[in-house]
Design a protein around this motif. Structure first.
Motif, PDB file in Angstrom:
ATOM      1  N   LEU A  53      -9.436 -11.853   8.924  1.00 18.92           N
ATOM      2  CA  LEU A  53      -8.658 -12.098   7.789  1.00 18.92           C
ATOM      3  C   LEU A  53      -8.761 -11.023   6.947  1.00 18.92           C
ATOM      4  CD1 LEU A  53      -6.948 -14.113   5.965  1.00 18.92           C
ATOM      5  CD2 LEU A  53      -8.998 -14.701   5.039  1.00 18.92           C
ATOM      6  N   ASP A  55      -7.286  -8.554   3.702  1.00 20.14           N
ATOM      7  CA  ASP A  55      -6.347  -8.241   2.532  1.00 20.14           C
ATOM      8  C   ASP A  55      -6.091  -6.724   2.289  1.00 20.14           C
ATOM      9  OD1 ASP A  55      -8.875  -7.221   1.579  1.00 20.14           O
ATOM     10  OD2 ASP A  55      -8.552  -7.882  -0.624  1.00 20.14           O
ATOM     11  N   SER A  56      -5.404  -6.700   1.269  1.00 20.99           N
ATOM     12  CA  SER A  56      -4.851  -5.172   1.135  1.00 20.99           C
ATOM     13  C   SER A  56      -5.451  -4.558  -0.102  1.00 20.99           C
ATOM     14  CB  SER A  56      -3.435  -5.046   1.263  1.00 20.99           C
ATOM     15  OG  SER A  56      -2.888  -3.749   0.826  1.00 20.99           O
ATOM     16  N   ASP A  57      -5.631  -3.173  -0.212  1.00 24.30           N
ATOM     17  CA  ASP A  57      -6.145  -2.525  -1.295  1.00 24.30           C
ATOM     18  C   ASP A  57      -4.879  -1.563  -1.684  1.00 24.30           C
ATOM     19  OD1 ASP A  57      -8.640  -3.673  -1.414  1.00 24.30           O
ATOM     20  OD2 ASP A  57      -9.502  -2.109  -0.124  1.00 24.30           O
TER      21      ASP A  57
END
Length: 66
Positions: A53, A55-57
């Motif tokens: 899973l 997420d994006s930075d």
């Protein structure tokens, strides 16, 4: 993550905890550490089914190259 899951279980918002379902959450860090896990084939060495899973930075200071 597991503390939130435990709280949700106690509040009867979910039917089971991650542990009861046989799930283990393994935070691998961010910004490049996932690439290391893939390059060293560390996921397959766990000898368990797994999924990622992400997420994006994007748009943050962490996403900028050093």
């Amino acid at each position: 993550m597991t503390k939130i899951n435990q709280w949700m279980y106690e509040e009867k918002l979910v039917e089971a905890t991650f542990a009861e379902k046989g799930l283990f959450i393994l935070p691998v860090g961010g910004c490049g550490s996932l690439l290391a896990w893939l390059n060293f084939d560390l996921f397959s060495k766990l000898n368990e089914p797994w999924f990622i899973l992400i997420d994006s930075d994007k748009g943050t200071d962490e996403a900028k190259p050093i």
